[in-house]
Enzyme design. Sequence first.
Site, mmCIF file in Angstrom:
data_model
loop_
_atom_site.group_PDB
_atom_site.id
_atom_site.type_symbol
_atom_site.label_atom_id
_atom_site.label_comp_id
_atom_site.label_asym_id
_atom_site.label_seq_id
_atom_site.Cartn_x
_atom_site.Cartn_y
_atom_site.Cartn_z
ATOM 1 N N HIS A 277 -27.446 20.724 -2.660
ATOM 2 C CA HIS A 277 -27.518 21.986 -4.037
ATOM 3 C C HIS A 277 -26.798 22.800 -4.187
ATOM 4 O O HIS A 277 -26.182 23.624 -3.078
ATOM 5 C CB HIS A 277 -28.915 21.588 -3.964
ATOM 6 C CG HIS A 277 -29.482 23.264 -5.397
ATOM 7 N ND1 HIS A 277 -29.279 21.473 -6.332
ATOM 8 C CD2 HIS A 277 -29.606 23.494 -5.704
ATOM 9 C CE1 HIS A 277 -29.405 22.419 -7.388
ATOM 10 N NE2 HIS A 277 -29.788 23.519 -7.312
ATOM 11 N N TYR B 145 -8.358 -3.477 -12.162
ATOM 12 C CA TYR B 145 -8.096 -2.667 -10.708
ATOM 13 C C TYR B 145 -7.103 -2.403 -11.338
ATOM 14 O O TYR B 145 -7.300 -0.322 -12.610
ATOM 15 C CB TYR B 145 -7.714 -2.624 -9.716
ATOM 16 C CG TYR B 145 -9.463 -3.254 -8.924
ATOM 17 C CD1 TYR B 145 -9.847 -1.854 -7.290
ATOM 18 C CD2 TYR B 145 -10.063 -3.875 -8.441
ATOM 19 C CE1 TYR B 145 -11.058 -1.726 -6.746
ATOM 20 C CE2 TYR B 145 -10.758 -4.418 -7.897
ATOM 21 C CZ TYR B 145 -11.335 -2.787 -6.664
ATOM 22 O OH TYR B 145 -12.469 -3.519 -6.226
ATOM 23 N N GLU C 260 -26.399 14.898 -5.003
ATOM 24 C CA GLU C 260 -27.706 14.681 -4.971
ATOM 25 C C GLU C 260 -28.630 13.782 -5.037
ATOM 26 O O GLU C 260 -29.877 13.802 -4.785
ATOM 27 C CB GLU C 260 -27.940 16.205 -5.316
ATOM 28 C CG GLU C 260 -28.101 17.564 -6.106
ATOM 29 C CD GLU C 260 -28.762 18.423 -6.018
ATOM 30 O OE1 GLU C 260 -29.776 18.509 -6.075
ATOM 31 O OE2 GLU C 260 -27.938 19.503 -6.869
ATOM 32 N N LYS D 276 0.678 5.447 -6.232
ATOM 33 C CA LYS D 276 -0.567 4.862 -7.682
ATOM 34 C C LYS D 276 -1.637 6.609 -7.048
ATOM 35 O O LYS D 276 -1.545 7.049 -8.158
ATOM 36 C CB LYS D 276 -1.798 3.816 -7.681
ATOM 37 C CG LYS D 276 -2.824 4.089 -8.376
ATOM 38 C CD LYS D 276 -4.121 4.174 -8.130
ATOM 39 C CE LYS D 276 -4.537 4.175 -6.413
ATOM 40 N NZ LYS D 276 -5.253 2.397 -6.364
ATOM 41 N N GLY E 238 -7.300 -6.542 -17.593
ATOM 42 C CA GLY E 238 -8.647 -4.482 -17.741
ATOM 43 C C GLY E 238 -9.145 -4.813 -16.273
ATOM 44 O O GLY E 238 -10.419 -4.496 -16.126
ATOM 45 N N CYS F 44 0.711 -0.941 -0.449
ATOM 46 C CA CYS F 44 -0.127 -0.694 0.177
ATOM 47 C C CYS F 44 0.717 0.911 0.177
ATOM 48 O O CYS F 44 0.660 2.015 -0.399
ATOM 49 C CB CYS F 44 -0.508 -0.126 1.307
ATOM 50 S SG CYS F 44 -2.001 1.095 1.324
ATOM 51 N N GLY G 212 -3.089 -9.790 -12.787
ATOM 52 C CA GLY G 212 -3.105 -10.113 -11.414
ATOM 53 C C GLY G 212 -2.196 -10.291 -10.471
ATOM 54 O O GLY G 212 -0.777 -10.127 -10.268
ATOM 55 N N CYS H 140 -1.170 1.529 -3.375
ATOM 56 C CA CYS H 140 -1.967 2.661 -2.909
ATOM 57 C C CYS H 140 -1.036 4.622 -2.876
ATOM 58 O O CYS H 140 -2.298 5.217 -3.834
ATOM 59 C CB CYS H 140 -3.311 2.519 -2.133
ATOM 60 S SG CYS H 140 -3.355 0.686 -1.719
ATOM 61 N N GLU I 107 -6.630 1.775 -13.916
ATOM 62 C CA GLU I 107 -6.153 2.689 -12.813
ATOM 63 C C GLU I 107 -4.549 4.205 -13.309
ATOM 64 O O GLU I 107 -4.883 4.624 -14.087
ATOM 65 C CB GLU I 107 -5.763 2.738 -11.293
ATOM 66 C CG GLU I 107 -7.299 2.037 -10.708
ATOM 67 C CD GLU I 107 -6.670 1.924 -8.750
ATOM 68 O OE1 GLU I 107 -5.747 2.065 -8.796
ATOM 69 O OE2 GLU I 107 -8.149 1.915 -8.199
ATOM 70 N N THR J 229 -6.449 -2.532 1.394
ATOM 71 C CA THR J 229 -5.703 -2.370 2.419
ATOM 72 C C THR J 229 -6.638 -2.298 3.898
ATOM 73 O O THR J 229 -6.226 -2.639 4.756
ATOM 74 C CB THR J 229 -4.722 -1.113 2.510
ATOM 75 O OG1 THR J 229 -4.109 -1.165 0.962
ATOM 76 C CG2 THR J 229 -4.226 -0.646 3.717
HETATM 77 P P1 NDP Z 1 -7.109 -8.036 -11.130
HETATM 78 O O1 NDP Z 1 -8.196 -9.670 -10.749
HETATM 79 O O2 NDP Z 1 -8.225 -7.229 -10.344
HETATM 80 O O3 NDP Z 1 -7.292 -8.015 -12.856
HETATM 81 C C1 NDP Z 1 -6.599 -9.157 -13.425
HETATM 82 C C2 NDP Z 1 -6.917 -8.715 -14.561
HETATM 83 O O4 NDP Z 1 -6.151 -9.552 -15.960
HETATM 84 C C3 NDP Z 1 -8.526 -9.078 -15.356
HETATM 85 O O5 NDP Z 1 -8.616 -7.782 -16.374
HETATM 86 C C4 NDP Z 1 -7.421 -10.143 -16.055
HETATM 87 O O6 NDP Z 1 -8.836 -10.890 -17.386
HETATM 88 C C5 NDP Z 1 -6.277 -10.214 -16.158
HETATM 89 N N1 NDP Z 1 -5.458 -11.281 -17.163
HETATM 90 C C6 NDP Z 1 -5.380 -12.492 -15.974
HETATM 91 N N2 NDP Z 1 -4.296 -13.272 -16.519
HETATM 92 C C7 NDP Z 1 -4.357 -12.992 -17.674
HETATM 93 C C8 NDP Z 1 -3.872 -12.996 -18.651
HETATM 94 N N3 NDP Z 1 -3.268 -14.312 -19.006
HETATM 95 N N4 NDP Z 1 -3.198 -12.545 -19.854
HETATM 96 C C9 NDP Z 1 -4.329 -11.782 -19.767
HETATM 97 N N5 NDP Z 1 -5.095 -11.435 -19.065
HETATM 98 C C10 NDP Z 1 -5.138 -11.538 -18.072
HETATM 99 O O7 NDP Z 1 -6.008 -7.829 -10.694
HETATM 100 P P2 NDP Z 1 -5.235 -6.579 -10.206
HETATM 101 O O8 NDP Z 1 -4.071 -6.555 -10.391
HETATM 102 O O9 NDP Z 1 -5.450 -5.407 -10.902
HETATM 103 O O10 NDP Z 1 -5.680 -5.912 -8.530
HETATM 104 C C11 NDP Z 1 -5.724 -7.068 -7.482
HETATM 105 C C12 NDP Z 1 -6.464 -6.779 -6.798
HETATM 106 O O11 NDP Z 1 -5.737 -5.307 -6.075
HETATM 107 C C13 NDP Z 1 -7.947 -6.144 -7.096
HETATM 108 O O12 NDP Z 1 -8.528 -7.752 -7.330
HETATM 109 C C14 NDP Z 1 -8.405 -5.803 -6.209
HETATM 110 O O13 NDP Z 1 -8.798 -5.661 -4.496
HETATM 111 C C15 NDP Z 1 -6.638 -4.554 -5.457
HETATM 112 N N6 NDP Z 1 -6.217 -3.426 -5.860
HETATM 113 C C16 NDP Z 1 -7.289 -2.376 -5.953
HETATM 114 C C17 NDP Z 1 -7.697 -1.040 -5.914
HETATM 115 C C18 NDP Z 1 -8.453 0.276 -5.023
HETATM 116 O O14 NDP Z 1 -9.218 -0.758 -4.605
HETATM 117 N N7 NDP Z 1 -8.058 1.157 -6.023
HETATM 118 C C19 NDP Z 1 -6.143 -1.022 -7.191
HETATM 119 C C20 NDP Z 1 -5.036 -2.006 -7.270
HETATM 120 C C21 NDP Z 1 -5.065 -2.803 -6.824
HETATM 121 P P3 NDP Z 1 -10.065 -11.902 -16.526
HETATM 122 O O15 NDP Z 1 -10.963 -10.946 -16.275
HETATM 123 O O16 NDP Z 1 -10.496 -12.215 -17.335
HETATM 124 O O17 NDP Z 1 -10.096 -12.640 -15.923
#
Ligand code: NDP
Length: 487
Positions: A470, A176, A475, A50, A174, A42, A297, A47, A180, A346
Amino acid sequence: MAFDYDLFVIGGGSGGVRAARVAASQGAKVALAEESRLGGTCVIRGCVPKKLMVFASTYKHHVEDAKEYGWDVEPGAFNWKPFRKKLHAELDRLEGVYRKLLESSDVDIFDTRARLKDEHTIDVGEKTVTAKHILIATGGRPVRPDMENAHLGLVSNDMFLLEELPKSILIIGGGYIACEFACILHGLGVKVTIFNRKAAILRGFDDEARGLLQESMTARGIEIHTGTTISELAPVGEKPVIGGTGSDAASGVPPTEAEKLERNEKSDTDAKASGPVWIKASNGMEREFDHVFFATGRAANSDDMGLEEAGVKIGRGGAIEVDEYSQTAVPSIYAIGDVTDRVQLTPVAIREGMAFVETVFKGNPTPVDHELIPSAVFTQPELGTVGMTEEEAAEKEEIEVYCTSFRPMQSAFVDRDDRVLMKLLVSKETRKVLGCHIVADHAGEMIQLAGIAVKMGATKEDFDRTVAVHPTMSEEIVTMKEPVRTA
Ligand code: NDP
């Protein structure tokens, strides 16, 4: 049996540090080991940096708007290097704050990797110590997909360390982190392309909300390819002969486990040093980018810690299996935060740490409440969410959907097309608000407050009884009179 410590915490991130401090405040003798920097994901590589980059990335927009509001200003160029220096100075400061907090709580700090010897014994560097309770709070790490040359791709940890900002970047994923960073980098002037393997970004979020966000990101100039992923990656100049053996799929030879590990674990230095890359997409498209960024991920940091040898059960992606009190299969060993892969946030890790102390050191068994956790994706605009999506709620019971989408006053004035979305999902039977989804600037701030009402079990009529503030965007959340549909 006498132990050196009442509690030994492995991992100095948000969850571990909080648990250590609060346990020490109860009179427990506590130690904490951290092999990297205090503050963890974090504070050091998540966080906090970022969010500071989010702030930095919004100013171009603000300056452009300021002109329309009568200010005599021009957006200049963004200079990464001075910002990066200030960013890291701030991270150093925060790391120092974490250290001071631990020291002033009389927590012994071991700046080294810890490994379990048995259920009460820990090797810390050259030393071996014993503890009545052990808390694993080692978090997670970004993972690259299993493909040839994956080490050429950056991961989120690298994004704060770049020597130069790239001119172009391809983001794979696609979720978080992908969304971001796409908005951050776009705002800083980088040409951003996303490959998302599903039909829409942000799987798991409300369909209407993520649809609007995807439209907004595209309208701002981020190139999003859905149903697409990367199939080959090579340094520019070393791209394989078309039809040659550029990938395992093409060669037909599956990689060994050791090869897979090496591909994924190659150091971040390799990635930072890598120059422009050539890629081939799953749809056959070939392109070159300054960098590829894998936002695909995260995995739990549970490898080579002696956990399984001690009897701790490890599940998918290396996640430590725990019960509702964060206790593992070994009674003296607990685990909290991302290493348990319950909810990777976090504030949840901190909650889990506090509940652990309540249970173990205050004699008050406290399960962790993982229901109705509000969260926000810090895109531009932001997406704030609490409770069920329309799809989840409709699956469960009959619902009314209240939803409005409009151009907010501030951007309509400067003729921007940005749209805001406010959405409530209401149970027909109980009238309770089951979910709230907001796409808007500052949606993160709004959802924190809406989250209180939803967590309290507020009904649609409770929202209606609340007088609007307002003129604000939020709102609308208390002025939506008729459902747009039932489901
Ligand atoms: P996510 O699980 O949110 O996203 C992973 C993305 O990668 C998904 O779109 C997934 O696709 C894709 N993916 C996974 N494997 C492959 C692959 N082999 N080829 C192509 N695409 C792939 O993980 P993040 O790393 O973005 O975030 C992890 C966690 O961290 C989040 O779940 C969240 O809890 C936390 N986080 C929170 C934040 C916040 O609160 N603002 C900010 C950043 C992180 P598919 O959907 O098809 O599986």
